[in-house]
Write a protein that holds these residues in place. Sequence first.
Motif, short mmCIF file in Angstrom:
data_model
loop_
_atom_site.label_atom_id
_atom_site.label_comp_id
_atom_site.label_asym_id
_atom_site.label_seq_id
_atom_site.Cartn_x
_atom_site.Cartn_y
_atom_site.Cartn_z
N LEU A 19 0.83 -1.20 0.00
CA LEU A 19 0.00 0.00 0.00
C LEU A 19 0.87 1.25 0.00
O LEU A 19 0.65 2.17 -0.79
CB LEU A 19 -0.90 -0.02 1.24
CG LEU A 19 -1.89 1.12 1.38
CD1 LEU A 19 -2.92 1.06 0.27
CD2 LEU A 19 -2.59 1.06 2.73
N ILE A 62 2.49 1.81 -3.40
CA ILE A 62 1.56 2.36 -4.39
C ILE A 62 1.30 3.84 -4.12
O ILE A 62 1.32 4.67 -5.02
CB ILE A 62 0.22 1.58 -4.34
CG1 ILE A 62 0.43 0.14 -4.79
CG2 ILE A 62 -0.83 2.27 -5.17
CD1 ILE A 62 0.61 -0.02 -6.27
N ALA A 113 0.11 3.56 -19.18
CA ALA A 113 -1.00 3.18 -18.31
C ALA A 113 -1.32 1.70 -18.45
O ALA A 113 -1.54 1.00 -17.45
CB ALA A 113 -2.23 4.02 -18.64
N VAL A 131 -1.35 -0.91 -15.44
CA VAL A 131 -2.56 -1.65 -15.09
C VAL A 131 -2.29 -3.15 -15.15
O VAL A 131 -2.70 -3.91 -14.27
CB VAL A 131 -3.73 -1.27 -16.04
CG1 VAL A 131 -4.91 -2.23 -15.86
CG2 VAL A 131 -4.19 0.16 -15.77
N VAL A 191 -0.21 -4.18 -12.05
CA VAL A 191 -1.02 -4.19 -10.83
C VAL A 191 -1.99 -5.36 -10.84
O VAL A 191 -2.17 -6.05 -9.84
CB VAL A 191 -1.77 -2.85 -10.67
CG1 VAL A 191 -2.81 -2.95 -9.56
CG2 VAL A 191 -0.79 -1.75 -10.37
N SER A 192 -2.61 -5.61 -12.01
CA SER A 192 -3.57 -6.72 -12.10
C SER A 192 -2.89 -8.03 -11.77
O SER A 192 -3.45 -8.87 -11.05
CB SER A 192 -4.17 -6.80 -13.51
OG SER A 192 -4.74 -5.59 -13.84
N VAL A 246 -2.34 -8.17 -8.03
CA VAL A 246 -3.59 -8.41 -7.31
C VAL A 246 -4.05 -9.85 -7.51
O VAL A 246 -4.51 -10.51 -6.58
CB VAL A 246 -4.67 -7.41 -7.76
CG1 VAL A 246 -6.04 -7.80 -7.21
CG2 VAL A 246 -4.31 -6.01 -7.29
#
Lengths: 282, 319, 373
Positions: free
Chosen positions: A203, A206, A246, A250, A253-254, A257
Amino acid sequence: MKSRLSPFVLSMLIFGFAFLYLPIFSMIVYSFNASRMVTVWDSVHSPTLAWYLELFGNDEILEAAQLSFRIAAVSATGAVILATLAAFALVRYRRFRWRGLFGVLTTAPMVLPEVITGLSLLLLFVALEQWTGWPPGRGAATITIAHVTFCMAYAIVVIQARLATVDRSLEEAAMDLGARPWKVFMVITLPLILPAIASAWMLSFILSWDDIVITSFVSGPGSTTLPQLVFSKVRLGVSPDINALATILVGLVSVCVAVAGAVMMRTERRRLRDAQIATGAH
Amino acid sequence: MLGCGFADRGFPVNHRAFSGRWPRLRAELGRRSVIGLPFGWLLLFFAVPFLIVLKISVSNAVLAMPPVAPVLIWGHDRILQIHVQFSNYAFVLADRLYVAAFINSLRVAAVTTLLTLLIGYPMAYGISRTPGVWRNVLFMFVALPFFTSFLLRVYAWIGLLGRSGPVNGLLLHLGLIHEPIQLLQTDFAVYLGMVYSYLPFMVLPLYASIEKLDLTLLEAAADLGCRPTRAFFAITLPLTREGIFAGCLLVFIPAVGEYVIPALMGGPDTLMIGRVVWDEFFANRDWPVASALAIVLLVILSGFVFLLQKVQAQAEEAG
Amino acid sequence: MTVNPVQSNGGASGPYVRIDGVTKRFGDFEAVSHVSLDIAQGEIFCLLGGSGCGKTTLLRILAGFETPSAGSIFIDGVDVTAVPPYERPVNMMFQSYALFPHMTVAQNVAFGLRQDGVSKAAAAERVNEMLAMVQLEGYEGRKPHQLSGGQRQRVALARALVKRPKLLLLDEPLGALDKKLRERTQFELVKLQERLGVTFVIVTHDQEEAMTLASRIGVMRSGEILQVGSPTDIYEFPNSRYVADFIGSVNLFDGQLVVDEPDHCRIACAGLGVDIFVDHGVSAAPGAKVSVALRPEKIRLARERPEQRENVVMGSVSGIAYLGDSTRFLVLLEGGTQLQVTRPNFDRHDEHLEDNEVVWACWDAGSPIVVSR
């Protein structure tokens, strides 16, 4: 109670997620667009990887990304170390002098508008330089200090929540069996709050990686982070290589996650299996 | 197997010799540093800066104006002028531009909070009522945008809303408009960007509090003849008040001071206080006025938090 | 209040654990008030009391987690009041067991030894010994959450005993087990203690647990020890209304002393209809307000009026609860008092008393206990 979702709730869900993801998907799609006009789809030459190639040829962006990465990693580490100490103090030492002020200081950076935090930190750095000669100008060091300060608040919340669920008698049991306080912390407490420390680190990373307002206040001429670069590019007008950037972010991060999700699911399944072993073990 | 009593056999395993007060002292030292390190950091890099902002906000504006070296002049000021000067505050509060910026910021933040609540509550409710694994998946999809760069998501809207962008294209195609309309650099764009960016901050605390809700309460209500819609207003909504308060706090406060969205999506006349502080600081180099603005903003926000806490405490007491 | 402890009948020489005038205050609240207590070596001493009576605080003071506000603790003649928990020759079994969730059973049990620098091999050998003792061979590699409640309890016990403590503290040791398992474990615990000779101090709120485990019981209330004695002492000769009421079921009557001779006394109780006749004197001022405690199992019920002259009352059955091994009756006396009576079910075909039936209740002159109010 197993009730089906009402049509209203269901349509709000669909609307909400469409709202959240529409811009992200559009960015991904347009990153393969050949037209220099960001918003016009050139159906002749698309899809193309041209913007990705341009991105990787752009030293300015790569340098900024590298700087952002370094600052984020150092800030997250610093924030997590300080936050672990702070959370431990808040959860385990119930009474100490100035506890009230301490509590306010640990949560305030979260709700404070970034312009105020940024402004006040810059004024501090200027005053410090004037009084002590340190820090010599603004740059990566001052950005890192600023990021540690505001990331710390978020990290404290995450670690504190976890620490509160760790049964205090575990630490007492270790002490009772002869472990000194520092050893107790390293051998018992730390392993038990490690998942929270990991999420707090992510966290913080980021938040630091993404920050623009506070960074703009405390950065110097020689240090431009990635968000600062993007911000100035966007101010000058849209540029298609940002879409490619971007999309890459993305994607990263995906993946993170998804991995975190898979790990969580696996531990959950293992927990269920263990519980079954335990009930069968009588 | 152990034989008979080992307590009277002596102690093959030695307990450490008692070493008196030294370990207590060491424990106290450890305790002090556990508190002291983070506390010291926060004092130095969070509390002290405020005092400096406070100090500068009452410094003389004229002396700080020269753009070359405002710091040095401020240093002279420190020696020359011991008396406090509130002219910056008077200036800020008398100027209609600043007052309008404050009012506009509060309005934009309030509308944003309301809209995110209206969209976010049904979403959070829907997610928490989704069965099994899907719930976790949906939850993660709410959190995911939060982890992807805020700036880039704002940038995506700029692309979408542009004169030749897909939104205008769709509206033209549908025949709703005959020529591209100005979507960017309007208040509409600011609201859209704000709601979009702050929606996850509203959904996450709401989800946490709705998920905690004991479902047997709804069953009990249904059993006693309460229809689902009434049960929602009579039971679910009051019991998730905590999440609503938390969500509103997390959206409203940062929204008041928001800088990036009005700067990128708003027009030149979109006055928001975050932007004004920024401009005073970077463009006008008027540090005392920027500091005074920050202090006023802080006072307003503290007042708001105080009020919210009072309302919340009253609500707790009432029910 | 200071209580002079009864000397243990274990025959040990001198107190092994001495709690000397210990007081613990948390802010304005006094959790433990001036407690003095001697515990002999090899004893199983139970601190019994309701929640918030200070028993757990006293145990934590013995373990070293709390420092007393006043008073001292001696273990085997050494003042340990200022010694931190990790240097005390005392180990504790926690109510929640406090097994380290990220360590295996073997690592949990070995933990204490490793802190003292015992080599891995020596520790492993000793761990195996302990696991054999608690019948958990083969479970070395399991994690705590893979164990049942009873197994966790035994791991906790092995872990607390592995360092051969002079004193083992047990906080509600059986509280988390279900009833059947608890009964079996009680006896195992006593047998283990007898074999090892370690002194046990047990904290419990469960009087049945205290009665079965303890050689002596200390009943606590609001930070004070009210009575110390063997289980029989506590049950048959409670020294106060509170102790009588706390241990087991009891009928309590408030009355006035009307006759007090060396060999008998009489207490007039309003609502009972007759005087209670007791076969010993209480040496109190005549007219003193006293309470009488009478255990339900010491009262007999009959359809016919019994022959004895004293301690006979008449009433009607107002409630019957069949408990299997015994039956519990509520008898409403003429004076309006409810009397609890327990009757063992010796025979399957015992005569059955019916609801609302008129009965006589009587008891021996040796059964009532006179306590101050």
